[in-house]
Scaffold this motif. Sequence first.
Motif, PDB file in Angstrom:
ATOM      1  N   ASP A 145      58.412  78.027   7.969  1.00  0.00           N
ATOM      2  CA  ASP A 145      56.965  77.969   8.201  1.00  0.00           C
ATOM      3  C   ASP A 145      56.504  76.723   8.954  1.00  0.00           C
ATOM      4  O   ASP A 145      55.313  76.483   9.111  1.00  0.00           O
ATOM      5  CB  ASP A 145      56.204  78.069   6.879  1.00  0.00           C
ATOM      6  CG  ASP A 145      56.559  76.966   5.889  1.00  0.00           C
ATOM      7  OD1 ASP A 145      57.297  76.032   6.281  1.00  0.00           O
ATOM      8  OD2 ASP A 145      56.119  77.048   4.723  1.00  0.00           O
ATOM      9  N   ARG A 170      56.600  73.511   8.199  1.00  0.00           N
ATOM     10  CA  ARG A 170      56.075  72.348   7.480  1.00  0.00           C
ATOM     11  C   ARG A 170      56.992  71.124   7.595  1.00  0.00           C
ATOM     12  O   ARG A 170      58.208  71.255   7.675  1.00  0.00           O
ATOM     13  CB  ARG A 170      55.844  72.700   6.014  1.00  0.00           C
ATOM     14  CG  ARG A 170      54.549  73.457   5.799  1.00  0.00           C
ATOM     15  CD  ARG A 170      54.233  73.672   4.348  1.00  0.00           C
ATOM     16  NE  ARG A 170      54.942  74.821   3.804  1.00  0.00           N
ATOM     17  CZ  ARG A 170      54.600  75.435   2.674  1.00  0.00           C
ATOM     18  NH1 ARG A 170      53.564  75.004   1.982  1.00  0.00           N
ATOM     19  NH2 ARG A 170      55.290  76.462   2.249  1.00  0.00           N
ATOM     20  N   PHE A 171      56.376  69.952   7.584  1.00  0.00           N
ATOM     21  CA  PHE A 171      57.095  68.685   7.664  1.00  0.00           C
ATOM     22  C   PHE A 171      57.377  68.182   6.256  1.00  0.00           C
ATOM     23  O   PHE A 171      56.456  67.818   5.523  1.00  0.00           O
ATOM     24  CB  PHE A 171      56.270  67.648   8.436  1.00  0.00           C
ATOM     25  CG  PHE A 171      56.044  67.993   9.883  1.00  0.00           C
ATOM     26  CD1 PHE A 171      56.943  67.574  10.858  1.00  0.00           C
ATOM     27  CD2 PHE A 171      54.939  68.747  10.263  1.00  0.00           C
ATOM     28  CE1 PHE A 171      56.739  67.898  12.192  1.00  0.00           C
ATOM     29  CE2 PHE A 171      54.720  69.071  11.597  1.00  0.00           C
ATOM     30  CZ  PHE A 171      55.620  68.646  12.566  1.00  0.00           C
ATOM     31  N   ASN A 172      58.647  68.153   5.882  1.00  0.00           N
ATOM     32  CA  ASN A 172      59.063  67.665   4.573  1.00  0.00           C
ATOM     33  C   ASN A 172      58.825  66.153   4.518  1.00  0.00           C
ATOM     34  O   ASN A 172      59.415  65.403   5.309  1.00  0.00           O
ATOM     35  CB  ASN A 172      60.543  67.980   4.369  1.00  0.00           C
ATOM     36  CG  ASN A 172      61.110  67.426   3.072  1.00  0.00           C
ATOM     37  OD1 ASN A 172      60.471  66.646   2.373  1.00  0.00           O
ATOM     38  ND2 ASN A 172      62.317  67.822   2.744  1.00  0.00           N
ATOM     39  N   VAL A 225      50.394  73.949  10.704  1.00  0.00           N
ATOM     40  CA  VAL A 225      51.369  74.411   9.717  1.00  0.00           C
ATOM     41  C   VAL A 225      50.764  74.362   8.327  1.00  0.00           C
ATOM     42  O   VAL A 225      49.860  73.573   8.063  1.00  0.00           O
ATOM     43  CB  VAL A 225      52.656  73.550   9.769  1.00  0.00           C
ATOM     44  CG1 VAL A 225      53.357  73.749  11.097  1.00  0.00           C
ATOM     45  CG2 VAL A 225      52.363  72.055   9.549  1.00  0.00           C
ATOM     46  N   PRO A 226      51.243  75.225   7.408  1.00  0.00           N
ATOM     47  CA  PRO A 226      52.327  76.195   7.608  1.00  0.00           C
ATOM     48  C   PRO A 226      51.906  77.333   8.545  1.00  0.00           C
ATOM     49  O   PRO A 226      50.745  77.735   8.568  1.00  0.00           O
ATOM     50  CB  PRO A 226      52.602  76.713   6.210  1.00  0.00           C
ATOM     51  CG  PRO A 226      51.291  76.560   5.489  1.00  0.00           C
ATOM     52  CD  PRO A 226      50.707  75.290   6.028  1.00  0.00           C
ATOM     53  N   THR A 279      49.742  68.126  11.343  1.00  0.00           N
ATOM     54  CA  THR A 279      49.966  69.221  10.392  1.00  0.00           C
ATOM     55  C   THR A 279      48.888  70.300  10.514  1.00  0.00           C
ATOM     56  O   THR A 279      48.790  71.185   9.680  1.00  0.00           O
ATOM     57  CB  THR A 279      49.973  68.680   8.943  1.00  0.00           C
ATOM     58  OG1 THR A 279      48.701  68.039   8.678  1.00  0.00           O
ATOM     59  CG2 THR A 279      51.092  67.674   8.739  1.00  0.00           C
ATOM     60  N   ALA A 292      55.281  71.374  14.763  1.00  0.00           N
ATOM     61  CA  ALA A 292      55.981  72.117  13.709  1.00  0.00           C
ATOM     62  C   ALA A 292      57.421  71.633  13.636  1.00  0.00           C
ATOM     63  O   ALA A 292      58.022  71.277  14.655  1.00  0.00           O
ATOM     64  CB  ALA A 292      55.952  73.617  13.980  1.00  0.00           C
ATOM     65  N   TYR A 332      61.274  72.814  12.720  1.00  0.00           N
ATOM     66  CA  TYR A 332      61.898  74.133  12.582  1.00  0.00           C
ATOM     67  C   TYR A 332      63.382  74.118  12.220  1.00  0.00           C
ATOM     68  O   TYR A 332      63.963  75.170  11.960  1.00  0.00           O
ATOM     69  CB  TYR A 332      61.672  74.974  13.840  1.00  0.00           C
ATOM     70  CG  TYR A 332      62.561  74.691  15.033  1.00  0.00           C
ATOM     71  CD1 TYR A 332      63.782  75.345  15.193  1.00  0.00           C
ATOM     72  CD2 TYR A 332      62.175  73.792  16.021  1.00  0.00           C
ATOM     73  CE1 TYR A 332      64.586  75.115  16.298  1.00  0.00           C
ATOM     74  CE2 TYR A 332      62.968  73.557  17.133  1.00  0.00           C
ATOM     75  CZ  TYR A 332      64.176  74.219  17.262  1.00  0.00           C
ATOM     76  OH  TYR A 332      64.974  73.992  18.360  1.00  0.00           O
ATOM     77  N   ARG A 355      51.551  80.947   9.388  1.00  0.00           N
ATOM     78  CA  ARG A 355      51.428  82.157   8.563  1.00  0.00           C
ATOM     79  C   ARG A 355      51.572  83.393   9.443  1.00  0.00           C
ATOM     80  O   ARG A 355      50.814  83.589  10.375  1.00  0.00           O
ATOM     81  CB  ARG A 355      50.085  82.165   7.839  1.00  0.00           C
ATOM     82  CG  ARG A 355      49.861  80.911   6.979  1.00  0.00           C
ATOM     83  CD  ARG A 355      48.606  81.005   6.138  1.00  0.00           C
ATOM     84  NE  ARG A 355      48.305  79.750   5.478  1.00  0.00           N
ATOM     85  CZ  ARG A 355      48.902  79.294   4.385  1.00  0.00           C
ATOM     86  NH1 ARG A 355      49.862  80.017   3.838  1.00  0.00           N
ATOM     87  NH2 ARG A 355      48.559  78.131   3.859  1.00  0.00           N
TER      88      ARG A 355
END
Length: 323
Positions: free
Chosen positions: A280, A282-284, A316-317, A313, A102, A104, A319
């Motif tokens: 959440d 997530r990896f941009n 993620v996301p 991934t 994740a 962060y 929840r």
Amino acid sequence: MRRIGFFLVLASALALGTGAQAAPLQQVSAGKAVGAAWTFLPLNIGQRYGIFKRYGIDLHIVVFQGDAKLQQGLTAGSISFGLGSGPGMAFAAKGVPAKAVAAYFGAPRNLAILVNANSPIKTVKELKGKSVAISTVGSLTQWLVQRVSLAEGWGKDGIKTVALGGVGPGIAAMRTGQVDGVMGAYEAGLMLEQKHLGSVLVTMTKYAPEFITHVVYARDAVIEKDPALVTRFLKGFFSTLQFIKTHKAETDKVAEEVLKLTPTVAAEAYDHEVHGFIPDGRFNPKAVAVLKESFVQRGVLPHEPKDSEIFTTHFVPVRLSAK
């Protein structure tokens, strides 16, 4: 008879309730790449306020001396999870049996160039040809100094970098005039300002607006054999981030105790850095692309790795249940 029946039912209910609460917590060790950083406080806060326990985790925190040492801990199995830098994801491509699960913290708003209070350097433009202390060669701090130099049109080496092993030695060298500035934690700059010893010249947000400064790591063995634990750990961690965003006073108290910050500096650090959290995990993709590019630019890897080599991934996301 009715009263006896009632008490039997009540006793049974209490027994069931007690049994549920008495279920043993799973002991889990998680590491922080360094101890003196505001962005690594979530472990302490989640532990202090029992947030990880809500997810069945009895958290044990281990503090390391840098990203490389954290990765060694993950390799040795002394920890199952770790909080480290996004650039540290390159270690997975080099064989460390752990991956980021994740993201962060986004842009490096927690890092800044610090200068002495009496320094003639008052703007970024005046850094040309000057020396700035960094942690190690090939580190994130060196890469960020180079980003500043390139952005100002001076080329990669327009600002000299001096590897001194950390912000503490760097500040000491700056105070004695051996270097002109230090790339270090924003809160360290605030402490210098409060003591009238230095100041924050510029933070790094605009020099790497699309970036992943910090991630959560998990050992490959844990990802493969106990994915439910990874999910629970991340729920505890991101619930803690949620708590931090709505509990400034409690967060500041922990920052004062763990980082030895004054109340004023703890409050200012919170106001500046809390906005960097990714809610959440997530990896941009754009930030990942910049990270991969930095691996090659810093000479850490000969070529850009595949996503699957450095992160997953699957979790993620993250929840979280609505309150």
